[in-house]
Design an enzyme around this catalytic site. Structure first.
Site, PDB file in Angstrom:
ATOM      1  N   CYS A   2      30.582  58.858 -57.131  1.00 51.61           N
ATOM      2  CA  CYS A   2      29.655  58.741 -55.857  1.00 51.61           C
ATOM      3  C   CYS A   2      29.216  59.999 -55.255  1.00 51.61           C
ATOM      4  O   CYS A   2      30.129  60.784 -55.134  1.00 51.61           O
ATOM      5  CB  CYS A   2      30.027  57.785 -54.939  1.00 51.61           C
ATOM      6  N   ARG A  27      26.941  62.203 -59.945  1.00 53.70           N
ATOM      7  CA  ARG A  27      28.122  61.786 -59.659  1.00 53.70           C
ATOM      8  C   ARG A  27      28.270  60.448 -59.697  1.00 53.70           C
ATOM      9  O   ARG A  27      29.322  59.578 -59.426  1.00 53.70           O
ATOM     10  CB  ARG A  27      28.449  62.187 -58.130  1.00 53.70           C
ATOM     11  N   TRP A  74      28.960  55.147 -58.096  1.00 56.02           N
ATOM     12  CA  TRP A  74      29.419  54.582 -59.349  1.00 56.02           C
ATOM     13  C   TRP A  74      30.536  53.634 -59.077  1.00 56.02           C
ATOM     14  O   TRP A  74      31.449  53.966 -58.140  1.00 56.02           O
ATOM     15  CB  TRP A  74      30.267  56.017 -59.980  1.00 56.02           C
ATOM     16  N   ASN A 100      32.499  57.992 -50.278  1.00 60.90           N
ATOM     17  CA  ASN A 100      33.053  58.492 -51.798  1.00 60.90           C
ATOM     18  C   ASN A 100      34.476  58.186 -51.891  1.00 60.90           C
ATOM     19  O   ASN A 100      35.174  59.115 -50.933  1.00 60.90           O
ATOM     20  CB  ASN A 100      32.578  59.777 -52.144  1.00 60.90           C
ATOM     21  N   GLY A 101      35.040  57.592 -52.507  1.00 61.92           N
ATOM     22  CA  GLY A 101      36.627  57.419 -52.904  1.00 61.92           C
ATOM     23  C   GLY A 101      36.911  55.731 -52.764  1.00 61.92           C
ATOM     24  O   GLY A 101      36.065  55.187 -53.002  1.00 61.92           O
ATOM     25  N   GLU A 483      36.941  66.448 -79.806  1.00 60.81           N
ATOM     26  CA  GLU A 483      35.820  66.674 -78.785  1.00 60.81           C
ATOM     27  C   GLU A 483      34.478  66.452 -79.446  1.00 60.81           C
ATOM     28  O   GLU A 483      33.741  65.825 -78.716  1.00 60.81           O
ATOM     29  CB  GLU A 483      35.815  68.212 -78.356  1.00 60.81           C
ATOM     30  N   LYS A 487      31.994  63.344 -77.611  1.00 63.77           N
ATOM     31  CA  LYS A 487      30.656  63.715 -77.328  1.00 63.77           C
ATOM     32  C   LYS A 487      29.707  62.496 -77.915  1.00 63.77           C
ATOM     33  O   LYS A 487      28.726  62.061 -77.139  1.00 63.77           O
ATOM     34  CB  LYS A 487      30.109  65.109 -78.117  1.00 63.77           C
ATOM     35  N   GLU A 490      30.376  59.181 -75.970  1.00 65.92           N
ATOM     36  CA  GLU A 490      29.862  58.922 -74.649  1.00 65.92           C
ATOM     37  C   GLU A 490      28.408  58.963 -74.548  1.00 65.92           C
ATOM     38  O   GLU A 490      27.950  58.341 -73.614  1.00 65.92           O
ATOM     39  CB  GLU A 490      30.665  60.096 -73.626  1.00 65.92           C
ATOM     40  N   HIS A 506      47.732  58.295 -93.172  1.00 66.16           N
ATOM     41  CA  HIS A 506      48.743  57.460 -92.703  1.00 66.16           C
ATOM     42  C   HIS A 506      48.205  56.320 -91.757  1.00 66.16           C
ATOM     43  O   HIS A 506      49.047  55.773 -90.839  1.00 66.16           O
ATOM     44  CB  HIS A 506      49.694  58.471 -91.678  1.00 66.16           C
ATOM     45  N   LYS A 605      29.944  62.141 -63.580  1.00 61.09           N
ATOM     46  CA  LYS A 605      30.226  63.635 -63.930  1.00 61.09           C
ATOM     47  C   LYS A 605      31.458  64.048 -63.189  1.00 61.09           C
ATOM     48  O   LYS A 605      32.222  64.783 -63.857  1.00 61.09           O
ATOM     49  CB  LYS A 605      29.074  64.593 -63.320  1.00 61.09           C
TER      50      LYS A 605
HETATM   51  C1  F6R Z   1      33.243  64.525 -71.239  1.00 64.85           C
HETATM   52  C2  F6R Z   1      33.597  64.917 -70.038  1.00 64.85           C
HETATM   53  C3  F6R Z   1      34.972  64.409 -69.398  1.00 64.85           C
HETATM   54  C4  F6R Z   1      35.596  65.369 -68.544  1.00 64.85           C
HETATM   55  C5  F6R Z   1      36.698  64.745 -67.694  1.00 64.85           C
HETATM   56  C6  F6R Z   1      37.384  65.994 -66.873  1.00 64.85           C
HETATM   57  O1  F6R Z   1      32.050  65.128 -71.557  1.00 64.85           O
HETATM   58  O2  F6R Z   1      32.758  65.758 -69.343  1.00 64.85           O
HETATM   59  O3  F6R Z   1      35.671  63.929 -70.363  1.00 64.85           O
HETATM   60  O4  F6R Z   1      35.913  66.624 -69.266  1.00 64.85           O
HETATM   61  O5  F6R Z   1      36.211  63.830 -66.797  1.00 64.85           O
HETATM   62  O6  F6R Z   1      36.370  66.676 -66.020  1.00 64.85           O
HETATM   63  P1  F6R Z   1      36.702  67.640 -65.213  1.00 64.85           P
HETATM   64  O7  F6R Z   1      36.784  68.740 -66.227  1.00 64.85           O
HETATM   65  O8  F6R Z   1      35.647  67.999 -64.280  1.00 64.85           O
HETATM   66  O9  F6R Z   1      38.025  67.720 -64.559  1.00 64.85           O
END
Ligand code: F6R
Length: 610
Positions: A2, A27, A74, A100-101, A483, A487, A490, A506, A605
């Site tokens: 948020c 956010r 969020w 936010n929280g 990774e 990508k 998500e 396995h 984010k």
């Molecule tokens: C995936 C992504 C998330 C962040 C994770 C940690 O693309 O962005 O998996 O890597 O939420 O976020 P930070 O790096 O801000 O602690």
């Protein structure tokens, strides 16, 4: 999660809040709302879905005000709906709040308030706080908030206004970021710097326990017991233009293409390949500690940052010969890790606000460990609380899927591992020079690669309709497979899994048939032959092979359905290169499927709740 924002001054609060919310939308973006006070009357507008719906609302029925607060959500408590969208009020619509929280004891408080006759309109934890403030309100909003904060448990950044006191915003922070933007005859509050930059560079970063009373020309910061708290106004250097799309269709694409420069920025002034020297000004860890005292490293992070950590385990162990473990922050904090003052805990976080990573950092500090953060956001909670910080100089990352900050994190970790390997006598000066030259050369190689991304678009178009993807890698490129899969899932919602290629037989190999694309990182190096065997095994089961291979590898053409060539690098540095095509593959698949690349469903984010 948020984002919150508030404004008090002579301009129209609605315009400032709307444009601030746009910057904070990363956010959370399942609903948004704004409250303003005009002639001692509170006006609240809220809408479900993206911010454009709220924009539309104000375009159809404009309103002008000099004080207001806004929120982009969020969902944590209660589904995304208009009733659950912020701002929330008490039952008399006198106290208005954005949050936010998470209020952890909200259920108990809600029961008590309901027994006292309070009626609730939403399912949120936040509404409880508005009602509680009302309970304590006796013509002094600051006092009522102080009394309320004593009763609540959890994390919060609040913005609060009150119809009876339309000349102030009260804000408070506990384990969620909150910044006051200091203007001339106007002041602002916001969850992050980006929302304030168009208006001011002078900012106060509130600390846990701070409660501020913000009027047009005054900012007073106190604690719950009404003691004054000392605050510093800092001038923030940051380029607001970096938060724009600059002609790219999506932030994610722009951020992928920025990587040559962001890696350069992270290296700049820190490596001297001709001299065989690394100099990381901010890290003041004593050489003696690195040489002798350190017993082990514990790398802790979430998501993409965790995968960067997995690469670093190999670097720290193989180069610096320091035993290293890597853990997911939400696991680390709830087990009993063996930590002491000889353990260096490295936390990695783009945002610097991830709740679990922050908690892991605090746990490490409590156990007396040395702490080092690798962080992108200056003045974030993690960067302020960690004893040492290395900033990845990537600029704001707006796309929800991390790209440039992942390669920034890798870059920072490479420098550290090489530096410590040299200091510990495990790497000669000559070898250090060679590795540093490799690092210095990687931005140019990525630049060359990005000049022609057509082959990736072709693969993306051919495979966008597939339901499952597998990603395989070994050694340094195993985390890259993880990774790459993250990508894809998500931003395209396709089920994708990354595996250590040697693990396939396995169990996971059972998934492969002619409908399953298998993306294999197969660049030159010590595990190349092994990965070729893994490709053969997948092909034998009918899998569609997409190989990411080193330039001019002809052999791989006969073994794969599609080959994406990347410039040759040493295997050591290859993860910084091989992730780029995987980012682009996910991006173009998402575009072909018509998904919301920059704001994928259910995500935000910055994950400030655990
Ligand atoms: C995936 C992504 C998330 C962040 C994770 C940690 O693309 O962005 O998996 O890597 O939420 O976020 P930070 O790096 O801000 O602690």
């Amino acid at each position: 999660m948020c984002g919150i924002i508030g404004y008090i001054g002579k301009a129209n609060a609605v315009d400032i809040i709307l444009s601030g919310l746009k910057k904070l939308e990363y956010r959370g973006y399942d609903s948004a709302g704004i409250a303003v006070i005009v002639d001692r009357k509170v006006h609240i507008r809220r809408s479900v879905g993206k911010l454009c719906n709220l924009y539309l609302n104000f375009r159809e029925r404009p309103i002008s005000a000099n004080i207001g607060i806004g929120h982009t959500r969020w969902a944590t408590h209660g589904k995304p709906s208009e009733e659950n969208a912020h701002p929330h009020t008490d039952y008399t619509k006198s106290i208005v709040i954005v949050h936010n929280g998470i209020i952890e004891n909200y259920a108990k408080l809600r029961d008590e308030l309901q027994n006292n006759g309070h009626e609730f309109k939403s399912e949120t934890d936040t509404e409880v706080v508005a009602h509680l403030i009302k309970e304590h309100y006796k013509n002094n909003l600051l006092y009522a908030v102080q009394k309320t904060l004593i009763k609540i448990e959890g994390s919060y950044a609040f913005g609060i206004i009150c119809k009876e006191e339309p000349d102030k915003i009260i804000c408070a922070r506990q384990d969620a970021p909150l910044i006051i933007g200091v203007g001339k005859d106007e002041n602002f509050i916001a969850s992050d710097v980006a929302a304030l930059l168009p208006h001011t560079r002078d900012m106060i970063f509130l600390e846990n326990g701070d409660i501020a009373e913000v009027t047009v020309d005054k900012i007073i910061v106190k604690d719950v017991k009404n003691n004054m708290r000392s605050v510093k106004i800092k001038s923030v250097e940051c380029d607001a233009v970096q938060s724009e799309k600059s002609g790219y269709k999506h932030f994610m694409l722009k951020e992928i293409f920025e990587q040559p420069s962001t890696i350069e920025n992270t290296l700049n002034g820190r490596i001297y390949p001709n001299e065989g020297r690394v100099f990381i000004e901010e890290v003041k860890i004593k050489e003696e500690y690195i040489k002798k005292d350190i017993s082990n490293i514990c790398v802790v992070a979430c998501g993409t940052a965790y995968y960067a950590g997995l690469v670093s385990k190999i670097l720290f162990e193989e180069f610096a010969k320091i035993p290293t473990e890597v853990d997911i922050a939400s696991e680390f904090r709830y087990r009993e890790p063996i930590l002491n003052e000889k353990t260096l805990v490295i936390v990695i976080s783009q945002s610097g606000e991830t709740a679990d990573t922050l908690a892991a950092l605090r746990l490490a500090k409590n156990k007396g460990c040395q702490t080092l953060a690798i962080c992108n956001v200056i003045e974030s909670s993690i960067s302020r609380e960690s004893v040492h910080v290395i900033y990845t100089c990537c600029g704001p990352e707006i796309g929800v899927a991390s790209t440039k900050t992942f390669t920034g994190q890798l870059t920072a970790l490479y420098i550290l591992a090489l530096d410590w390997a040299f200091k510990r006598g495990k790497l000669t000066k000559e070898s250090l020079k060679i590795y540093l030259k490799e690092l210095e050369g990687i931005p140019l190689k990525i630049r060359l690669f990005l000049e022609d991304v057509k082959p990736i678009k072709i693969v993306a178009k051919m495979l966008a309709h597939k339901k499952i993807f597998l990603y395989l890698g070994r050694y340094l490129n195993y985390p890259i497979a993880l990774e790459g899969a993250l990508k894809l899932k998500e931003i395209s919602y396709i089920h994708a899994e990354g595996y250590a290629a040697g693990e396939m037989k396995h169990g996971p190999i059972a998934l492969i048939d002619a409908s399953v694309p298998v993306v294999v990182v197969a660049v030159a190096g010590r595990v190349y032959k092994k990965i070729i065997s893994n490709i053969e095994e997948a092909r034998a089961r009918g899998g569609v092979i997409i190989a990411v291979a080193s330039d001019s590898n002809e052999e791989i053409k006969n073994k794969s359905d599609y080959v994406i060539y990347v410039p040759k690098t040493s295997e050591f540095i290859s993860p910084i290169m091989t992730i780029i095509p995987l980012q682009l593959l996910a991006y173009y698949i998402s575009v072909f499927l018509g998904c919301d690349v920059d704001q994928p469903r259910n995500l935000a984010k910055s994950v400030t709740v655990e």
